[in-house]
Design an enzyme around this catalytic site. Structure first.
Site, PDB file in Angstrom:
ATOM      1  N   ARG A 278      -7.660   7.111  12.578  1.00 52.90           N
ATOM      2  CA  ARG A 278      -7.561   7.262  11.128  1.00 52.90           C
ATOM      3  C   ARG A 278      -8.720   8.143  10.687  1.00 52.90           C
ATOM      4  O   ARG A 278      -9.878   7.842  10.969  1.00 52.90           O
ATOM      5  CB  ARG A 278      -7.622   5.901  10.442  1.00 52.90           C
ATOM      6  CG  ARG A 278      -7.497   6.009   8.942  1.00 52.90           C
ATOM      7  CD  ARG A 278      -7.347   4.669   8.292  1.00 52.90           C
ATOM      8  NE  ARG A 278      -8.478   3.800   8.530  1.00 52.90           N
ATOM      9  CZ  ARG A 278      -8.601   2.579   8.028  1.00 52.90           C
ATOM     10  NH1 ARG A 278      -7.631   2.082   7.299  1.00 52.90           N
ATOM     11  NH2 ARG A 278      -9.658   1.842   8.275  1.00 52.90           N
TER      12      ARG A 278
ATOM     13  N   ASP B  89      -1.187  -1.638  -4.116  1.00 52.83           N
ATOM     14  CA  ASP B  89      -2.584  -1.766  -3.703  1.00 52.83           C
ATOM     15  C   ASP B  89      -3.068  -0.361  -3.386  1.00 52.83           C
ATOM     16  O   ASP B  89      -2.804   0.194  -2.330  1.00 52.83           O
ATOM     17  CB  ASP B  89      -2.659  -2.677  -2.473  1.00 52.83           C
ATOM     18  CG  ASP B  89      -4.077  -2.781  -1.914  1.00 52.83           C
ATOM     19  OD1 ASP B  89      -4.949  -2.022  -2.371  1.00 52.83           O
ATOM     20  OD2 ASP B  89      -4.290  -3.609  -1.017  1.00 52.83           O
TER      21      ASP B  89
ATOM     22  N   LYS C 169     -11.948   0.277  -3.169  1.00 54.11           N
ATOM     23  CA  LYS C 169     -12.878   1.117  -2.392  1.00 54.11           C
ATOM     24  C   LYS C 169     -13.312   2.396  -3.110  1.00 54.11           C
ATOM     25  O   LYS C 169     -14.495   2.661  -3.282  1.00 54.11           O
ATOM     26  CB  LYS C 169     -12.188   1.531  -1.095  1.00 54.11           C
ATOM     27  CG  LYS C 169     -11.860   0.384  -0.175  1.00 54.11           C
ATOM     28  CD  LYS C 169     -11.025   0.868   0.969  1.00 54.11           C
ATOM     29  CE  LYS C 169     -10.635  -0.209   1.947  1.00 54.11           C
ATOM     30  NZ  LYS C 169     -11.702  -0.705   2.793  1.00 54.11           N
TER      31      LYS C 169
ATOM     32  N   GLU D 132       0.883  -1.170   0.000  1.00 48.53           N
ATOM     33  CA  GLU D 132       0.000   0.000   0.000  1.00 48.53           C
ATOM     34  C   GLU D 132       0.921   1.221   0.000  1.00 48.53           C
ATOM     35  O   GLU D 132       1.800   1.318   0.869  1.00 48.53           O
ATOM     36  CB  GLU D 132      -0.807   0.068   1.292  1.00 48.53           C
ATOM     37  CG  GLU D 132      -1.781  -1.028   1.538  1.00 48.53           C
ATOM     38  CD  GLU D 132      -2.161  -1.063   3.020  1.00 48.53           C
ATOM     39  OE1 GLU D 132      -2.912  -0.184   3.470  1.00 48.53           O
ATOM     40  OE2 GLU D 132      -1.698  -1.969   3.731  1.00 48.53           O
TER      41      GLU D 132
ATOM     42  N   GLN E 152      -7.024   2.627  -1.133  1.00 49.63           N
ATOM     43  CA  GLN E 152      -7.378   3.859  -0.419  1.00 49.63           C
ATOM     44  C   GLN E 152      -6.732   5.094  -1.033  1.00 49.63           C
ATOM     45  O   GLN E 152      -7.145   6.214  -0.749  1.00 49.63           O
ATOM     46  CB  GLN E 152      -6.963   3.733   1.049  1.00 49.63           C
ATOM     47  CG  GLN E 152      -7.665   2.566   1.727  1.00 49.63           C
ATOM     48  CD  GLN E 152      -7.601   2.615   3.237  1.00 49.63           C
ATOM     49  OE1 GLN E 152      -7.317   3.642   3.832  1.00 49.63           O
ATOM     50  NE2 GLN E 152      -7.875   1.493   3.858  1.00 49.63           N
TER      51      GLN E 152
HETATM   52  C1  LIG Z   1      -5.334  -1.256   1.299  1.00 49.07           C
HETATM   53  C2  LIG Z   1      -6.448  -2.256   1.271  1.00 49.07           C
HETATM   54  N1  LIG Z   1      -6.404  -3.231   0.366  1.00 49.07           N
HETATM   55  C3  LIG Z   1      -7.376  -4.158   0.284  1.00 49.07           C
HETATM   56  C4  LIG Z   1      -8.427  -4.157   1.158  1.00 49.07           C
HETATM   57  C5  LIG Z   1      -9.490  -5.206   1.062  1.00 49.07           C
HETATM   58  O1  LIG Z   1     -10.566  -4.686   0.400  1.00 49.07           O
HETATM   59  P1  LIG Z   1     -12.034  -5.325   0.577  1.00 49.07           P
HETATM   60  O2  LIG Z   1     -12.372  -5.157   2.009  1.00 49.07           O
HETATM   61  O3  LIG Z   1     -12.852  -4.511  -0.365  1.00 49.07           O
HETATM   62  O4  LIG Z   1     -11.933  -6.738   0.165  1.00 49.07           O
HETATM   63  C6  LIG Z   1      -8.524  -3.166   2.120  1.00 49.07           C
HETATM   64  C7  LIG Z   1      -9.664  -3.139   3.043  1.00 49.07           C
HETATM   65  O5  LIG Z   1      -9.760  -2.450   3.987  1.00 49.07           O
HETATM   66  C8  LIG Z   1      -7.498  -2.191   2.191  1.00 49.07           C
HETATM   67  O6  LIG Z   1      -7.522  -1.229   3.102  1.00 49.07           O
END
Ligand SMILES: Cc1ncc(COP(=O)(O)O)c(C=O)c1O
Length: 435
Positions: A402, A239, A268, A206, A242
């Site tokens: 957060r 990823d 999201k 992330e 967010q």
């Molecule tokens: C950075 C990140 N990747 C993936 C996910 C997983 O996504 P989902 O809950 O839509 O499966 C989340 C969920 O909070 C997340 O914060």
């Protein structure tokens, strides 16, 4: 308020983890949710970090209504026109060579597909992820997640490696203080090189480690990780669940950082509250995965309704110029939080990017001992006072509020939220002192 309905929620639902409220909720609009007592609560988590354009934005409502007149769902082998339109619009946003998308439902799924692509394209299966990461709850996504509890679910997908996260405030290798010099990355990679089976596939990260405590890696971190991936024949996966589509003040973290991953997952913030996610890659990697037999055929791949909503979300961000707004409102909110930091010793750190901000609570600023009790009481008190925000509590890594309101949030709503945080801190410190 309907007590019987509240009881049904308590008695008839499986408890799925995380903190939940005793109240039920009735409606959501813009940056506000309404509970079953008719109370309006500022939603500074944007739902589950999804509603960046605000809850029930008219453009989303319109897209859903139009889908009801055309198509909601189709056979997965039929590509709906809306899916082609969304792929085209996303293509305008993406930095080259990222270009091709697979539309699925959740972030977990988008990462699942990203990891499958990486495995087929490289022939490897080993995956490096960062401490504190959260990539989802499905097999391979969960195996690459280290912020969630992994205990009790049996063996995980083989090939997982974790490297220490670049947390300058709470250095996991107990080396830096306040400025990360990337020793964590070098140590992590050398441990990987010792442990590898010789079948590397990907590093997944992330760009802002959100669930792990809103950790912003230092400048140059992802350039280094990019080089490390290239040197090992691994793909780099971002990823951007967010960080994509404006929240951190750019189209993507990739464009902000100037580091283009081989595969990107978005979720999201693409659906604005409707389940929609995408795995995105280049022609070259797609070709390799396709030739190796890539499949990700699900009941809801390429569904028309969520695609129509995704298109409406991207058009709304463009039309309402929400990316510069995230920068402006993010700076305004951050100033408010920093003002609180000057007044409260318990605020050890304020960090984040754009409108994805973290506030770390400590017992004192010197030892930085996490203040979990204060985290719990202030979050509950904020809710009583009309603000919903998230606390990320990890026993060894701190207690972090957060805060991530929709990009449409107003200065007035931010003022109200900061005022509530102020009162919640004051009351929370009194409560904790009383024991
Ligand atoms: C950075 C990140 N990747 C993936 C996910 C997983 O996504 P989902 O809950 O839509 O499966 C989340 C969920 O909070 C997340 O914060």
């Amino acid at each position: 308020m309907d007590q019987e309905l509240r009881r049904a929620a308590k008695d008839l639902l499986i408890r799925y983890g995380g903190d939940s409220f005793p109240n039920l909720f009735h409606a959501a609009q813009g940056a506000v949710v309404v509970d079953d007592e008719g109370r309006e609560i500022l939603d500074f988590t944007s739902g589950q970090m999804c509603a960046t354009v605000g809850h029930n934005h008219p453009a989303i409502v319109r897209a859903i209504k139009e889908s009801c007149d055309t198509a909601i769902h189709m056979f997965s082998g039929m590509i709906p026109e809306t899916v082609a339109k969304l792929a085209r619009k996303l293509g305008e946003w993406l930095p080259p060579p990222l270009k091709r998308s697979l539309f699925v439902n959740t972030g977990s799924e988008a990462n699942e597909a990203a990891l499958r692509i990486a495995k087929l394209a490289t022939g490897g299966y080993e995956v490096i992820a960062l401490g504190g990461s959260w990539h989802g709850t499905t097999g391979a996504s969960a195996a690459a997640s280290y912020a969630s509890d992994r205990r009790g679910y049996g063996p995980k997908v083989p090939g997982g490696h974790v490297i220490p996260e670049p947390n300058a405030y709470r250095c996991p290798v107990e080396h830096c203080r306040d400025k990360c010099d990337m020793t964590c990355l070098r140590i992590g990679l050398s441990m990987f090189d010792m442990a590898t089976d010789g079948a590397p596939a990907a590093a997944i990260a992330e760009p802002v480690i959100s669930a792990g405590g809103v950790i912003v890696p230092p400048d140059g971190y992802f350039q280094e990780l990019r080089k490390a991936c290239d040197a090992r024949g691994m793909l780099l996966i971002f990823d951007e669940a967010q960080t994509a589509f404006g929240r951190i003040g750019d189209r993507f973290a990739a464009t902000k950082l100037g580091v283009i991953p081989d595969v990107m997952s978005v979720s999201k913030t693409l659906g604005g509250g409707v389940p929609l996610a995408a795995t995105i890659t280049s022609d070259a990697i797609e070709e390799k995965a396709h030739k190796a037999g890539f499949t990700y055929y699900t009941s809801h791949v390429s569904d028309p309704l969520p695609a129509a909503v995704g298109l409406a979300v991207l058009e709304t961000i463009e039309r309402e110029d929400l990316i510069p707004r995230a920068v402006e409102m993010g700076a305004y909110l951050r100033t408010g939080l920093e003002t609180l930091q000057q007044r409260y010793e318990a605020i050890g750190d304020v960090r984040g990017e754009g409108l994805l901000l973290g506030v770390e609570l400590v017992q004192d600023r010197e030892t930085r001992t996490p203040h979990h009790a204060l985290g719990a009481v202030t979050t509950a008190r904020c809710f009583e006072l009309g603000l919903s925000m998230n606390i990320r509590r990890r026993p060894e890594r701190g207690s972090v509020w957060r805060i991530a309101p929709p990009l449409t949030v107003t200065a007035g709503e931010i003022d109200r939220a900061v005022d509530i945080l102020d009162r919640a801190l004051k009351d929370g410190l009194d409560t904790v002192a009383r024991g």
